[in-house]
Motif scaffolding. Structure first.
Motif, PDB file in Angstrom:
ATOM      1  N   GLU A 174       0.832  -1.206   0.000  1.00 57.71           N
ATOM      2  CA  GLU A 174       0.000   0.000   0.000  1.00 57.71           C
ATOM      3  C   GLU A 174       0.866   1.255   0.000  1.00 57.71           C
ATOM      4  O   GLU A 174       0.579   2.222  -0.714  1.00 57.71           O
ATOM      5  CB  GLU A 174      -0.914   0.021   1.230  1.00 57.71           C
ATOM      6  N   LEU A 175       1.907   1.209   0.815  1.00 59.00           N
ATOM      7  CA  LEU A 175       2.790   2.371   0.885  1.00 59.00           C
ATOM      8  C   LEU A 175       3.439   2.645  -0.463  1.00 59.00           C
ATOM      9  O   LEU A 175       3.495   3.779  -0.935  1.00 59.00           O
ATOM     10  CB  LEU A 175       3.858   2.128   1.958  1.00 59.00           C
ATOM     11  N   GLN A 176       3.904   1.573  -1.084  1.00 56.71           N
ATOM     12  CA  GLN A 176       4.553   1.770  -2.378  1.00 56.71           C
ATOM     13  C   GLN A 176       3.552   2.249  -3.434  1.00 56.71           C
ATOM     14  O   GLN A 176       3.857   3.131  -4.232  1.00 56.71           O
ATOM     15  CB  GLN A 176       5.229   0.481  -2.851  1.00 56.71           C
ATOM     16  N   ASN A 177       2.355   1.682  -3.410  1.00 52.80           N
ATOM     17  CA  ASN A 177       1.320   2.144  -4.344  1.00 52.80           C
ATOM     18  C   ASN A 177       1.067   3.633  -4.171  1.00 52.80           C
ATOM     19  O   ASN A 177       0.885   4.367  -5.148  1.00 52.80           O
ATOM     20  CB  ASN A 177       0.018   1.372  -4.129  1.00 52.80           C
ATOM     21  N   LEU A 178       1.061   4.061  -2.925  1.00 56.47           N
ATOM     22  CA  LEU A 178       0.843   5.477  -2.647  1.00 56.47           C
ATOM     23  C   LEU A 178       1.933   6.337  -3.276  1.00 56.47           C
ATOM     24  O   LEU A 178       1.650   7.322  -3.975  1.00 56.47           O
ATOM     25  CB  LEU A 178       0.805   5.701  -1.128  1.00 56.47           C
ATOM     26  N   TYR A 179       3.177   5.952  -3.044  1.00 56.65           N
ATOM     27  CA  TYR A 179       4.275   6.726  -3.615  1.00 56.65           C
ATOM     28  C   TYR A 179       4.230   6.711  -5.137  1.00 56.65           C
ATOM     29  O   TYR A 179       4.460   7.718  -5.794  1.00 56.65           O
ATOM     30  CB  TYR A 179       5.621   6.213  -3.095  1.00 56.65           C
ATOM     31  N   GLU A 180       3.916   5.550  -5.673  1.00 55.19           N
ATOM     32  CA  GLU A 180       3.874   5.467  -7.129  1.00 55.19           C
ATOM     33  C   GLU A 180       2.750   6.315  -7.700  1.00 55.19           C
ATOM     34  O   GLU A 180       2.899   6.937  -8.754  1.00 55.19           O
ATOM     35  CB  GLU A 180       3.729   4.004  -7.562  1.00 55.19           C
ATOM     36  N   ALA A 181       1.631   6.365  -6.987  1.00 54.57           N
ATOM     37  CA  ALA A 181       0.499   7.169  -7.469  1.00 54.57           C
ATOM     38  C   ALA A 181       0.834   8.655  -7.401  1.00 54.57           C
ATOM     39  O   ALA A 181       0.581   9.405  -8.347  1.00 54.57           O
ATOM     40  CB  ALA A 181      -0.752   6.870  -6.645  1.00 54.57           C
ATOM     41  N   ILE A 182       1.407   9.073  -6.292  1.00 53.39           N
ATOM     42  CA  ILE A 182       1.691  10.508  -6.136  1.00 53.39           C
ATOM     43  C   ILE A 182       2.792  10.955  -7.075  1.00 53.39           C
ATOM     44  O   ILE A 182       2.708  12.003  -7.699  1.00 53.39           O
ATOM     45  CB  ILE A 182       2.068  10.832  -4.675  1.00 53.39           C
ATOM     46  N   LEU A 183       3.824  10.132  -7.188  1.00 57.21           N
ATOM     47  CA  LEU A 183       4.957  10.538  -8.012  1.00 57.21           C
ATOM     48  C   LEU A 183       4.776  10.127  -9.467  1.00 57.21           C
ATOM     49  O   LEU A 183       5.599  10.463 -10.313  1.00 57.21           O
ATOM     50  CB  LEU A 183       6.251   9.947  -7.450  1.00 57.21           C
ATOM     51  N   ASN A 184       3.706   9.387  -9.715  1.00 56.97           N
ATOM     52  CA  ASN A 184       3.392   8.971 -11.075  1.00 56.97           C
ATOM     53  C   ASN A 184       4.567   8.225 -11.704  1.00 56.97           C
ATOM     54  O   ASN A 184       5.052   8.573 -12.783  1.00 56.97           O
ATOM     55  CB  ASN A 184       3.012  10.202 -11.910  1.00 56.97           C
ATOM     56  N   THR A 185       5.021   7.224 -10.994  1.00 60.23           N
ATOM     57  CA  THR A 185       6.196   6.496 -11.452  1.00 60.23           C
ATOM     58  C   THR A 185       6.115   5.058 -10.935  1.00 60.23           C
ATOM     59  O   THR A 185       5.197   4.716 -10.197  1.00 60.23           O
ATOM     60  CB  THR A 185       7.481   7.172 -10.925  1.00 60.23           C
ATOM     61  N   LYS A 186       7.040   4.241 -11.351  1.00 64.09           N
ATOM     62  CA  LYS A 186       7.138   2.884 -10.831  1.00 64.09           C
ATOM     63  C   LYS A 186       8.464   2.729 -10.100  1.00 64.09           C
ATOM     64  O   LYS A 186       9.470   3.289 -10.510  1.00 64.09           O
ATOM     65  CB  LYS A 186       7.073   1.860 -11.978  1.00 64.09           C
ATOM     66  N   MET A 187       8.425   1.944  -9.038  1.00 61.18           N
ATOM     67  CA  MET A 187       9.650   1.731  -8.273  1.00 61.18           C
ATOM     68  C   MET A 187       9.913   0.248  -8.110  1.00 61.18           C
ATOM     69  O   MET A 187       8.998  -0.567  -8.141  1.00 61.18           O
ATOM     70  CB  MET A 187       9.510   2.357  -6.887  1.00 61.18           C
ATOM     71  N   ASP A 188      11.160  -0.061  -7.891  1.00 57.92           N
ATOM     72  CA  ASP A 188      11.542  -1.450  -7.644  1.00 57.92           C
ATOM     73  C   ASP A 188      11.115  -1.848  -6.234  1.00 57.92           C
ATOM     74  O   ASP A 188      11.461  -1.196  -5.252  1.00 57.92           O
ATOM     75  CB  ASP A 188      13.055  -1.596  -7.804  1.00 57.92           C
ATOM     76  N   ARG A 189      10.379  -2.951  -6.152  1.00 56.62           N
ATOM     77  CA  ARG A 189       9.808  -3.353  -4.882  1.00 56.62           C
ATOM     78  C   ARG A 189      10.869  -3.658  -3.830  1.00 56.62           C
ATOM     79  O   ARG A 189      10.753  -3.274  -2.670  1.00 56.62           O
ATOM     80  CB  ARG A 189       8.930  -4.586  -5.111  1.00 56.62           C
ATOM     81  N   ARG A 190      11.913  -4.334  -4.233  1.00 56.55           N
ATOM     82  CA  ARG A 190      12.945  -4.703  -3.253  1.00 56.55           C
ATOM     83  C   ARG A 190      13.693  -3.479  -2.741  1.00 56.55           C
ATOM     84  O   ARG A 190      13.968  -3.350  -1.551  1.00 56.55           O
ATOM     85  CB  ARG A 190      13.920  -5.693  -3.888  1.00 56.55           C
ATOM     86  N   ASN A 191      14.015  -2.574  -3.664  1.00 54.57           N
ATOM     87  CA  ASN A 191      14.731  -1.379  -3.228  1.00 54.57           C
ATOM     88  C   ASN A 191      13.845  -0.477  -2.367  1.00 54.57           C
ATOM     89  O   ASN A 191      14.332   0.162  -1.428  1.00 54.57           O
ATOM     90  CB  ASN A 191      15.242  -0.616  -4.447  1.00 54.57           C
ATOM     91  N   PHE A 192      12.564  -0.471  -2.703  1.00 48.37           N
ATOM     92  CA  PHE A 192      11.627   0.313  -1.898  1.00 48.37           C
ATOM     93  C   PHE A 192      11.595  -0.193  -0.456  1.00 48.37           C
ATOM     94  O   PHE A 192      11.697   0.575   0.503  1.00 48.37           O
ATOM     95  CB  PHE A 192      10.238   0.245  -2.528  1.00 48.37           C
ATOM     96  N   ARG A 193      11.480  -1.497  -0.307  1.00 48.86           N
ATOM     97  CA  ARG A 193      11.486  -2.085   1.043  1.00 48.86           C
ATOM     98  C   ARG A 193      12.784  -1.791   1.753  1.00 48.86           C
ATOM     99  O   ARG A 193      12.802  -1.390   2.920  1.00 48.86           O
ATOM    100  CB  ARG A 193      11.364  -3.603   0.948  1.00 48.86           C
ATOM    101  N   LYS A 194      13.878  -2.001   1.025  1.00 47.80           N
ATOM    102  CA  LYS A 194      15.180  -1.783   1.636  1.00 47.80           C
ATOM    103  C   LYS A 194      15.259  -0.363   2.201  1.00 47.80           C
ATOM    104  O   LYS A 194      15.696  -0.145   3.324  1.00 47.80           O
ATOM    105  CB  LYS A 194      16.260  -1.980   0.573  1.00 47.80           C
ATOM    106  N   LYS A 195      14.812   0.596   1.389  1.00 44.92           N
ATOM    107  CA  LYS A 195      14.905   1.987   1.810  1.00 44.92           C
ATOM    108  C   LYS A 195      14.102   2.242   3.083  1.00 44.92           C
ATOM    109  O   LYS A 195      14.602   2.839   4.029  1.00 44.92           O
ATOM    110  CB  LYS A 195      14.419   2.881   0.677  1.00 44.92           C
ATOM    111  N   PHE A 196      12.861   1.748   3.106  1.00 50.66           N
ATOM    112  CA  PHE A 196      12.039   2.042   4.280  1.00 50.66           C
ATOM    113  C   PHE A 196      12.502   1.277   5.514  1.00 50.66           C
ATOM    114  O   PHE A 196      12.475   1.810   6.621  1.00 50.66           O
ATOM    115  CB  PHE A 196      10.558   1.810   3.982  1.00 50.66           C
ATOM    116  N   PHE A 197      12.951   0.057   5.318  1.00 50.34           N
ATOM    117  CA  PHE A 197      13.442  -0.674   6.482  1.00 50.34           C
ATOM    118  C   PHE A 197      14.727  -0.039   7.006  1.00 50.34           C
ATOM    119  O   PHE A 197      14.972   0.005   8.210  1.00 50.34           O
ATOM    120  CB  PHE A 197      13.662  -2.148   6.140  1.00 50.34           C
ATOM    121  N   ALA A 198      15.534   0.474   6.097  1.00 47.09           N
ATOM    122  CA  ALA A 198      16.787   1.093   6.519  1.00 47.09           C
ATOM    123  C   ALA A 198      16.531   2.364   7.334  1.00 47.09           C
ATOM    124  O   ALA A 198      17.271   2.680   8.254  1.00 47.09           O
ATOM    125  CB  ALA A 198      17.648   1.412   5.293  1.00 47.09           C
ATOM    126  N   MET A 199      15.479   3.081   6.979  1.00 50.03           N
ATOM    127  CA  MET A 199      15.114   4.272   7.761  1.00 50.03           C
ATOM    128  C   MET A 199      14.797   3.899   9.200  1.00 50.03           C
ATOM    129  O   MET A 199      14.991   4.686  10.109  1.00 50.03           O
ATOM    130  CB  MET A 199      13.848   4.916   7.198  1.00 50.03           C
TER     131      MET A 199
END
Lengths: 248, 248
Positions: free
Chosen positions: A183-208
């Motif tokens: 859901e979080l990634q869908n939100l970012y993709e919707a707002i930024l109108n882009t697609k992101m890599d799922r693994r890197n997205f998780r990595k980034k948020f878990f690293a935070m």
DNA sequence: GCAAAAGTGTTGGAAATACACCCATGT
DNA sequence: ACATGGGTGTATTTCCAACACTTTTGC
């Protein structure tokens, strides 16, 4: 014509319409000040914005933002919260001032300078009532040709949101308290109108390290359920952002 | 009391003082709108801000920002440019709206909502005239206890500048058209209140590839002269910034 | 068992950082 | 000659981007 407030099932207060405003502005000797709210929501994996039908003939059939004049004894910020409360029934919402629009001829009723505020609300907390001048959610991608200068106000606020969400944890205000990473990634993709890599997205948020694992799973999804998290606002608030880095 | 404009040697127009404003505000039935300008300059390797002595007894001896009421037929942005022109004589300056301050009691004369604008000027283009209510440059570090809510306006604008200069090429407006890399670095260090590695700083700016080598050298410096550059605004304008990168 | 999305690691390249010496000029 | 800042390169580390397979659940 007055319109009853019905959002949230509460007893109605009176919401000003354009005619009321026009009278006030025309009888004024000075500059009138208003607030316009760009209210974003997230539903069905789309970013939405709340619009109302303009009640001004000149802009017949055009959509417009939710706004009202600021009271003489009302703080500017409070006026924005009041509008939100009147229209959505919600009290504790994310709200931030974005920009003030003050061109002489921006409003046909006279000199009205408006402060634009951006708000993010969780649509699940909010029951839409379309009796209020066809109050409706609109996909942001389909928002064109708004009344007054509201298109440019909207464009400014949408760009502001796109930038802001990358640097601050605003997005969580659009999601349920507990959300999955999808859901979080869908939100970012919707707002930024882009697609992101799922693994890197998780990595980034878990690293935070601001996500709290709720030890709960999604329910009623037609596939493997994901874990639910919530955002640790307290921990975030304590963090000092090291912000040195020239880049343009 | 009216005050003659003397910056830039031009014939004076009339600048409103607090008494004038108070009369206008008190006779108004609605909300008055003003603009306050936070005018930054850079001199002697220090970031400076232009302040004037408040002419209001309540704030006697306190410094304040340069502001004025917005005319009924004056665009908000134009009001900010007018104030700059009146006070500094400068026309083509960097100017941007930052935030609007609208607390009910922010101004003792009545309800005045003010839009804060941030401006960056090259002090070499500007001849200070202290006859205008002790108009003076102040080190930003020494700015405390301004009149009205101007301290918080100033703080907001200074933080805005610190962030903004890292993402946009504003800083060049504070420097001569031709500048050395040392001057540029001093500017960044002054604004961000930090120290940077000289070699990495150069690397970063050369890598951006927006600096045009003027093939000229500094003059009259008591050490090896540095090369002079100017910023390639055209090339920058054509560049698309790839802005995807969540970080908070 | 199939569809759909969850969950998980590694690798290569790019960018940022840390760091030290020689050079040109004015005095 | 010396004081002052100009100008340069390299090694290390950190961050980001690209990429594929196995697991779990509902149907």
């Amino acid at each position: 014509m007055d319109i009853k407030l019905s959002a949230n099932g509460k007893k109605a207060s009176t919401i000003k319409t354009f005619q009321t405003i026009q009278t006030e502005v025309e009888s004024s000797t000075g500059i009138a000040l208003s607030v316009d709210c760009v209210i974003f929501g997230f539903d069905e994996n789309k970013l939405k914005v709340l619009l109302i039908r303009s009640d001004l003939k000149k802009f017949q059939s055009k959509w417009s933002l939710l706004g009202d004049l600021v009271g003489i004894k009302e703080d500017l910020d409070n006026a924005a919260y009041r509008i939100l409360k009147e229209r959505t029934g919600l009290n504790d919402v994310y709200l931030e001032q974005v920009h003030t629009f003050g061109a002489v001829n921006r409003h046909p009723a006279g000199r009205v300078v408006t402060a634009a505020y951006c708000s993010l609300i969780n649509v699940q907390h909010y029951k839409l009532n379309i009796l209020d001048n066809e109050l409706h959610w609109h996909d942001v991608q389909s928002v064109t040709d708004l009344a007054f200068d509201h298109q440019s106000i909207f464009d400014t606020c949408y760009k502001w949101l796109q930038k802001r969400i990358q640097e601050h944890p605003l997005g969580f205000n659009l999601l349920p308290k507990k959300f999955s990473l999808r859901e979080l990634q869908n939100l970012y993709e919707a707002i930024l109108n882009t697609k992101m890599d799922r693994r890197n997205f998780r990595k980034k948020f878990f690293a935070m390290d601001f996500l709290i694992d709720m030890n709960e799973m999604e329910k009623d999804v037609p596939h493997r359920p994901g874990k639910l998290y919530k955002f640790n606002f307290d921990k975030y608030a304590k963090k000092k952002k090291k912000w040195i880095g020239i880049d343009f």
